[in-house]
Design an enzyme around this catalytic site. Structure first.
Site, short mmCIF file in Angstrom:
data_model
loop_
_atom_site.label_atom_id
_atom_site.label_comp_id
_atom_site.label_asym_id
_atom_site.label_seq_id
_atom_site.Cartn_x
_atom_site.Cartn_y
_atom_site.Cartn_z
N GLU A 1 0.87 -1.16 0.00
CA GLU A 1 0.00 0.00 0.00
C GLU A 1 0.92 1.22 0.00
O GLU A 1 1.81 1.32 0.85
CB GLU A 1 -0.87 -0.02 1.26
CG GLU A 1 -1.89 1.07 1.24
CD GLU A 1 -2.76 1.10 2.49
OE1 GLU A 1 -2.76 0.13 3.27
OE2 GLU A 1 -3.43 2.13 2.67
N LYS B 1 4.08 1.05 10.07
CA LYS B 1 4.24 2.24 9.24
C LYS B 1 3.76 3.49 9.97
O LYS B 1 4.29 4.57 9.77
CB LYS B 1 3.49 2.07 7.92
CG LYS B 1 4.31 1.27 6.90
CD LYS B 1 3.72 1.37 5.52
CE LYS B 1 2.84 0.18 5.23
NZ LYS B 1 2.39 0.11 3.84
N ARG C 1 5.10 -12.83 9.84
CA ARG C 1 5.82 -11.61 9.49
C ARG C 1 7.14 -11.53 10.24
O ARG C 1 7.34 -12.18 11.26
CB ARG C 1 4.97 -10.38 9.75
CG ARG C 1 4.59 -10.16 11.20
CD ARG C 1 3.94 -8.78 11.41
NE ARG C 1 2.87 -8.49 10.47
CZ ARG C 1 2.84 -7.40 9.69
NH1 ARG C 1 3.81 -6.51 9.72
NH2 ARG C 1 1.83 -7.18 8.90
P1 ATP Z 1 -0.28 -1.51 6.78
O1 ATP Z 1 -1.21 -2.47 6.10
O2 ATP Z 1 -0.45 -1.42 8.25
O3 ATP Z 1 -0.16 -0.19 6.12
P2 ATP Z 1 1.74 -3.34 5.98
O4 ATP Z 1 3.07 -3.46 6.63
O5 ATP Z 1 0.83 -4.50 5.92
O6 ATP Z 1 1.14 -2.10 6.69
P3 ATP Z 1 1.60 -3.24 3.12
O7 ATP Z 1 2.04 -2.17 2.21
O8 ATP Z 1 0.17 -3.62 3.09
O9 ATP Z 1 2.00 -2.79 4.55
O10 ATP Z 1 2.49 -4.53 2.92
C1 ATP Z 1 2.83 -5.05 1.68
C2 ATP Z 1 3.21 -6.49 1.81
O11 ATP Z 1 4.31 -6.63 2.70
C3 ATP Z 1 2.08 -7.30 2.37
O12 ATP Z 1 1.92 -8.46 1.58
C4 ATP Z 1 2.51 -7.63 3.76
O13 ATP Z 1 2.03 -8.89 4.14
C5 ATP Z 1 4.04 -7.62 3.65
N1 ATP Z 1 4.64 -7.27 4.93
C6 ATP Z 1 4.44 -6.14 5.64
N2 ATP Z 1 5.12 -6.17 6.80
C7 ATP Z 1 5.78 -7.35 6.83
C8 ATP Z 1 6.66 -7.98 7.78
N3 ATP Z 1 7.00 -7.40 8.92
N4 ATP Z 1 7.14 -9.20 7.46
C9 ATP Z 1 6.82 -9.79 6.32
N5 ATP Z 1 6.00 -9.26 5.38
C10 ATP Z 1 5.48 -8.05 5.64
MG MG Z 2 -1.21 -4.19 4.68
#
Ligand code: ATP
Ligand code: MG
Length: 554
Positions: free
Chosen positions: A36, A271, A261
């Protein structure tokens, strides 16, 4: 695409894919990385990138980069650009497969209409609080909305009016009509579309209704023909919903697979928190070298290969776990030890005068750029009557195992001669300010050298030619292992995470490129800062120390 150095490590996802290919359930492997664009990528994202692109690579498939831009209020173009740059820098190539969820808004809208017409979706006009109150709990079923039995016609009309901007944010919402008593709360008539009068960075003001993540993600995967949709564990409970939409719409269904994760000690990865660190100026920006962001690590001097190796090393599993920051740091050292050229610089200088050389003595000595890699060549370094060594390499009363300099002791100067400390000069306060030493000029390149028993080698620079270069000594951003355990994670910030010092460096360190990383021998790895350096005026960031001094020893 960049090749992995070794055979990929097996994991449960590979096992699933192997089986899918063997049974013919899938013919190929198409994955996606779906960020995102509401922040910069961090090391957790890197794990997901390495996993998704890595799988595509090793199965000869492909991995899409898809921006999940369904929430315009927090998203920005700057983030899109930074994410593309970071993925590319990590060594992965999405080729032609760059997508945006917003490209599918029209299709998603059509699918919403389809579900309304099939009696599988309805417009709810309750307030958010009412809906929350009636959702039920894990032990009690939810209560149906009074609007749940609206006719298809009425739903179509209201949804159309939602789309055309007649209503304020929150006035109505489109919900899937599934089961208010479902044990899985995600199936209790989840929201599909909400009204949001917000400008979107790609679609402008065309839409004022936006699809919810759950209604968008699976369909986006489906449109792109994704075979394995890999996400983190918190989406496991959403899987039945992911599958429900695809089934009701009768479209290609990828398989959602969840993994744990990455959690890393001494940092935060939310974030929201990273944004707060930036906005409240606890750090310089998203790419501050102390940030766990990909851009911060790049600026700090972490090689992309080290981040890939780290992701490979930690593996992929289903159990929540914490990885020690020291594991990442060690992986960085492993790569830099192979690739970083050696240089000499002194961070805390102590003057050394070579008494058996004339004051105008100046010679050039050859120094190899890497001890194990002669193909990296060598450079010339000036040696003269007056030098600087590291203050900690001298002790007035050295203990037995101290192999460096002390009164009457001998030590080898790296790439130069063996010297003996004949006299210690102190100032009025008793502080040592100079060492008078004699050099054995017959010891250059001779190891062992006749008549000497020298165990220690220290680094040095020639005083007259030494360059004064700014160095940022970076340490971990947080001083607590799990900052989220503190009452407020900001209280766990390490007040000494950044210190400015001046190095006295050999002249060749003036002639460097932004982003280049060197080992300052015996001191650590240092990277030329890409933002603050200018031609002939490099600023260095300490990437990592030579050893993990936290475990004791140096
Ligand atoms: P948010 O949804 O709270 O904004 P997010 O960390 O999920 O934060 P995204 O941009 O949705 O951010 O994440 C993109 C991809 O990265 C998703 O597929 C998510 O599962 C993966 N991802 C995010 N954080 C981690 C992590 N700590 N370890 C492994 N994969 C992650
Ligand atoms: Mg996310």
């Amino acid at each position: 695409m960049t090749r992995m150095s070794q055979e990929p490590t097996s994991n449960f996802i590979r096992t699933i894919i192997d089986e899918d290919l063997a049974t013919g359930r899938r013919q190929q492997v198409i994955t996606r990385f779906p960020p995102e664009p509401n922040g910069y990528l961090h090391i957790g994202h890197a794990k997901s990138i390495c996993l998704n692109f890595g799988l595509a690579q090793s199965y000869g498939g492909r991995c899409h980069l898809r921006f999940d831009d369904t929430n315009p209020s927090k998203e920005e173009l700057e983030y899109v650009e930074s994410i593309k740059a970071d993925v590319a820098w990590l060594g992965f190539d999405w080729g032609e497969h760059l997508y945006f969820a917003s490209d599918y808004f029209n299709q998603l809208y059509q699918w919403a209409l389809l579900l309304i017409k099939a009696g599988k979706a309805y417009v709810d006009s309750q307030s958010a609080e009412e809906m929350r109150a009636k959702r039920g709990t894990l032990t009690e079923p939810g209560i149906a909305s009074p609007y749940r039995e609206r006719s298809v016609e009425e739903n179509l009309e209201l949804f159309e009016r939602m789309k055309s901007g007649e209503f304020a944010d929150g006035a109505h919402i489109l919900r899937a009509k599934i089961d208010m008593a479902a044990p899985n709360m995600n199936l209790r008539d989840p929201a599909m579309y909400r009204i949001l009068h917000a400008h979107h960075h790609r679609t402008g003001d065309k839409w004022c209704i936006y699809p919810m993540y759950d209604f968008a993600h699976g369909q986006e995967d489906s449109i792109e023909g994704v075979t394995h949709s890999i996400c983190t564990l918190e989406f496991a409970d959403h899987r039945p919903l992911y599958e429900w939409f695809l089934q009701e719409l009768e479209i290609h269904a990828p398989q959602q697979i969840e993994f744990a994760r990455l959690n890393l000690s001494y940092t935060v990865m939310s974030k929201r928190k990273l944004l707060q660190l930036v906005n409240d100026r606890h750090v310089e920006g998203w790419d501050d070298p102390r940030m766990p962001t990909v851009s911060g690590m790049r600026r700090r001097g972490y090689p992309a290969a080290a981040i890939r190796n780290f992701c490979d090393k930690i593996g992929v599993g289903k159990a929540h776990s914490w990885i020690e920051m020291s594991v990442l740091e060690e992986t960085v050292r492993e790569v830099l030890n192979e690739t970083a050229q050696r240089r000499m610089a002194v961070l805390d200088p102590l003057k050394v005068t070579i008494t058996n050389l004339p004051a105008d003595h100046l010679e050039e000595l050859q120094a190899p750029n890497h001890p194990q890699q002669p193909e990296l060549g060598s450079r010339m370094i000036p040696f003269s009557h007056e030098l600087y060594i590291e203050r900690e390499d001298f002790m007035l009363e050295p203990p037995k195992k101290f192999f460096r300099l002390g009164p009457g002791c001998e030590v080898r100067l790296r790439n130069a001669y063996i010297i003996r400390c004949d006299e210690v000069v102190k100032d009025a306060s008793g502080e040592v300010i100079e060492l008078k030493c004699s050099a054995d000029l017959d010891t250059l390149g001779k190891n062992p050298a006749d008549g000497h028993k020298v165990k220690g080698i220290i680094h040095w620079v020639s005083a007259a030619q030494a360059q004064r270069l700014p160095v940022r000594i970076y340490d971990r951003l947080f001083s607590q292992e799990n900052p989220d355990k503190a009452e407020n994670y900001l209280q766990a910030l390490n007040p000494a995470s950044r210190q400015l010092v001046e190095a006295l460096a050999e002249p060749s360190l003036l002639n460097v490129r932004c982003g280049e990383t060197f080992q300052f021998e015996r001191v650590g790895y240092f990277c030329v800062d890409s933002k603050e350096s200018s031609a002939g005026q490099p600023v260095f960031n300490r990437t990592v120390t030579l050893r993990d001094s936290r475990g004791g020893g140096n």
